[in-house]
Design a protein around this motif. Structure first.
Motif, PDB file in Angstrom:
ATOM      1  N   LEU A 297      76.306  34.356  54.936  1.00 36.57           N
ATOM      2  CA  LEU A 297      76.070  35.592  54.198  1.00 36.57           C
ATOM      3  C   LEU A 297      75.149  36.536  54.954  1.00 36.57           C
ATOM      4  CD1 LEU A 297      75.656  34.247  50.549  1.00 36.57           C
ATOM      5  CD2 LEU A 297      77.547  35.595  51.482  1.00 36.57           C
ATOM      6  N   TYR A 301      75.996  40.229  55.859  1.00 41.83           N
ATOM      7  CA  TYR A 301      75.123  41.290  55.386  1.00 41.83           C
ATOM      8  C   TYR A 301      74.646  42.182  56.540  1.00 41.83           C
ATOM      9  CZ  TYR A 301      71.227  43.602  53.067  1.00 41.83           C
ATOM     10  OH  TYR A 301      70.358  44.535  52.566  1.00 41.83           O
ATOM     11  N   THR A 308      78.342  43.913  51.169  1.00 44.23           N
ATOM     12  CA  THR A 308      77.854  42.561  50.859  1.00 44.23           C
ATOM     13  C   THR A 308      76.956  42.578  49.635  1.00 44.23           C
ATOM     14  OG1 THR A 308      77.951  42.029  53.216  1.00 44.23           O
ATOM     15  CG2 THR A 308      76.654  40.572  51.799  1.00 44.23           C
ATOM     16  N   ARG A 309      76.096  43.625  49.543  1.00 47.33           N
ATOM     17  CA  ARG A 309      75.216  43.721  48.389  1.00 47.33           C
ATOM     18  C   ARG A 309      76.023  43.920  47.106  1.00 47.33           C
ATOM     19  NH1 ARG A 309      72.682  47.790  49.913  1.00 47.33           N
ATOM     20  NH2 ARG A 309      71.117  46.687  51.165  1.00 47.33           N
ATOM     21  N   ARG A 311      79.134  43.010  46.545  1.00 45.84           N
ATOM     22  CA  ARG A 311      79.858  41.782  46.245  1.00 45.84           C
ATOM     23  C   ARG A 311      78.934  40.752  45.617  1.00 45.84           C
ATOM     24  NH1 ARG A 311      80.707  36.946  48.981  1.00 45.84           N
ATOM     25  NH2 ARG A 311      82.651  35.866  48.378  1.00 45.84           N
ATOM     26  N   LEU A 312      77.728  40.629  46.137  1.00 46.53           N
ATOM     27  CA  LEU A 312      76.775  39.671  45.569  1.00 46.53           C
ATOM     28  C   LEU A 312      76.416  40.050  44.145  1.00 46.53           C
ATOM     29  CD1 LEU A 312      74.393  39.071  48.616  1.00 46.53           C
ATOM     30  CD2 LEU A 312      76.117  37.518  47.702  1.00 46.53           C
ATOM     31  N   TYR A 313      76.300  41.346  43.918  1.00 41.41           N
ATOM     32  CA  TYR A 313      75.986  41.803  42.567  1.00 41.41           C
ATOM     33  C   TYR A 313      77.098  41.447  41.598  1.00 41.41           C
ATOM     34  CZ  TYR A 313      75.235  44.910  38.628  1.00 41.41           C
ATOM     35  OH  TYR A 313      75.075  45.391  37.359  1.00 41.41           O
ATOM     36  N   ASP A 315      79.456  39.148  41.874  1.00 43.15           N
ATOM     37  CA  ASP A 315      79.560  37.681  41.705  1.00 43.15           C
ATOM     38  C   ASP A 315      78.471  37.149  40.792  1.00 43.15           C
ATOM     39  OD1 ASP A 315      81.760  37.651  43.316  1.00 43.15           O
ATOM     40  OD2 ASP A 315      80.656  37.081  45.140  1.00 43.15           O
ATOM     41  N   THR A 316      77.279  37.734  40.927  1.00 36.73           N
ATOM     42  CA  THR A 316      76.185  37.289  40.070  1.00 36.73           C
ATOM     43  C   THR A 316      76.429  37.655  38.630  1.00 36.73           C
ATOM     44  OG1 THR A 316      74.647  37.506  41.934  1.00 36.73           O
ATOM     45  CG2 THR A 316      73.696  37.363  39.728  1.00 36.73           C
ATOM     46  N   LEU A 370      75.324  32.221  43.446  1.00 36.78           N
ATOM     47  CA  LEU A 370      76.100  32.682  44.595  1.00 36.78           C
ATOM     48  C   LEU A 370      77.452  31.990  44.593  1.00 36.78           C
ATOM     49  CD1 LEU A 370      73.354  32.596  47.358  1.00 36.78           C
ATOM     50  CD2 LEU A 370      74.172  34.581  46.075  1.00 36.78           C
TER      51      LEU A 370
END
Length: 394
Positions: A297, A301, A308-309, A311-313, A315-316, A370
């Motif tokens: 990651l 990133y 990436t930010r 996508r992480l948001y 997914d969370t 994650l």
């Protein structure tokens, strides 16, 4: 015709064959004459000549008399010179009362008495001496002991001449040894496990004292037949024995429990050790996998931070909303009322949550939020997709 009637005109005869008498048959025979004739006959038996004027016969030339005397002499010599010693006996030879030698089993010839004398001693016979008495133990308890001592003669010479009364000496030594050894031990030891040891010590002690006295006695065995308290304290002693038996029973029960629980505890400890080792390996492997994912990651990133930010948001949020009991519906499009089986959806969601929680227990909350990264062989493809999304965003 009677013995004292006249015969042939001659005077009457007396019982000794004499005609006439002291008073010509008118009275009893002369006593002096009877004694004199008897002396003459005895003198003739031993080969002496009768006195002058005597009428006795000379028996010195009688061969049957001499033959009888010789036979008597041979029998006497055979009886007093030849000795048969049995297998279990020994013959002690004395010459004028002084010890000479000891005869072994078999036939032996010695000088006749009064020159020599043979005393036969039975060395194979086992004798028994019993002793019963009350005595004190080391802890000042009174106890009644009955012991039986078996012995035999080992040295006939010492047995006959070294001690005046060997049997009485043996009894005194037995009593002294028993009192000494019992007095050195406590009551419980004498009554329980110490009997065999006490018997062995008594045998050694008695034999040692008898050897010092040169009694010629060998102790074969010592047996404590009865060991008990006096009758006056028997009830209290029985209570003490019962308490001791209860104690031993509890000890045996505790040992049995120990023998049962210790192997079980060892098995449980081994199982826990194996489980801990498995958990250790599992946590290490999961941590290493999470570390590798975080590294991937980070690489993504660094190449496209915004994508990436985002996508992480997303997914969370998906991870959080999947575990939420609320359901969000979009009604901006003016769609009709939609029926949803909320209860079934909630049950299905809880099942999924439980499965995911059980598979990821022990992990950190942020890392659980994650999403899982693709395998290492798909890293290149995922990187290209992230790059494409970053271009579109630009």
């Amino acid at each position: 015709m009677g013995w004292n009637e006249p015969s042939g005109g001659q005077g009457p005869k007396d019982p000794w064959g004499n005609r006439g008498g002291r008073n010509n048959g008118d009275g009893p025979p002369d006593l002096d004459e009877v004694v004199r004739k008897l002396q003459q006959r005895l003198s003739g038996l031993f080969g002496q000549r009768p006195p002058v004027g005597g009428g006795g016969n000379n028996a010195s030339g009688n061969p049957l008399l001499w033959l009888g005397l010789v036979v008597l002499l041979v029998i006497w010599l055979a009886y007093d010179m030849f000795y048969v010693i049995d297998q279990q006996q020994r013959g002690v030879v004395l010459r004028f009362g002084e010890y000479q030698t000891t005869l072994q089993p078999g036939l032996s010839m010695r000088m006749p008495r009064p020159f020599e004398r043979v005393l036969k001693v039975n060395t194979g016979q086992t004798n028994t001496v019993s002793h019963e008495a009350s005595m004190l133990t080391q802890d000042e308890n009174i106890i009644s002991v009955e012991a039986a001592v078996q012995w035999r003669i080992d040295d006939p010479t010492n047995y006959l001449f070294e001690v005046s009364a060997p049997d009485a000496t043996l009894r005194q030594v037995v009593e002294s040894a028993i009192r000494e050894i019992v007095g050195r031990n406590k009551l419980d030891f004498v009554l329980t496990e110490g009997r065999s040891q006490i018997e062995s010590e008594q045998k050694e002690r008695i034999q040692s004292v008898l050897n010092e006295y040169n009694t010629g006695i060998l102790i074969t065995s010592v047996d404590l037949q009865t060991v008990k308290p006096p009758e006056a304290v028997k009830d209290a002693f029985d209570d003490a024995i019962k308490a001791r038996e209860d104690e031993q029973r509890q000890i045996n029960k505790a040992e049995a429990y120990r023998n049962e629980i210790i192997p079980r505890a060892r098995g449980a400890a081994a199982r826990l050790t194996e489980e801990a080792m498995g958990y250790k390996e599992r946590v290490i492997a999961r941590a290493e996998g999470q570390a590798d994912r975080f590294t991937l990651l980070l690489d993504e990133y660094q190449q496209s931070p915004e994508v990436t930010r985002q996508r992480l948001y997303l997914d969370t949020m998906q991870y959080v909303l999947d575990r939420n009991s609320k359901i969000l519906m979009d009604t901006d499009g003016g769609s009709n009322l939609t029926y949803l089986p909320i209860d079934k959806l909630m049950q299905e969601s809880r099942k999924q949550n439980k499965q995911s929680d059980s598979g990821e227990s022990g992990a950190m909350a942020p890392t659980q939020s994650l999403p899982a990264m693709p395998p290492s062989q798909n890293r290149q493809g995922s990187s290209s997709r992230y790059n494409d999304r970053s271009r579109e965003a630009r």
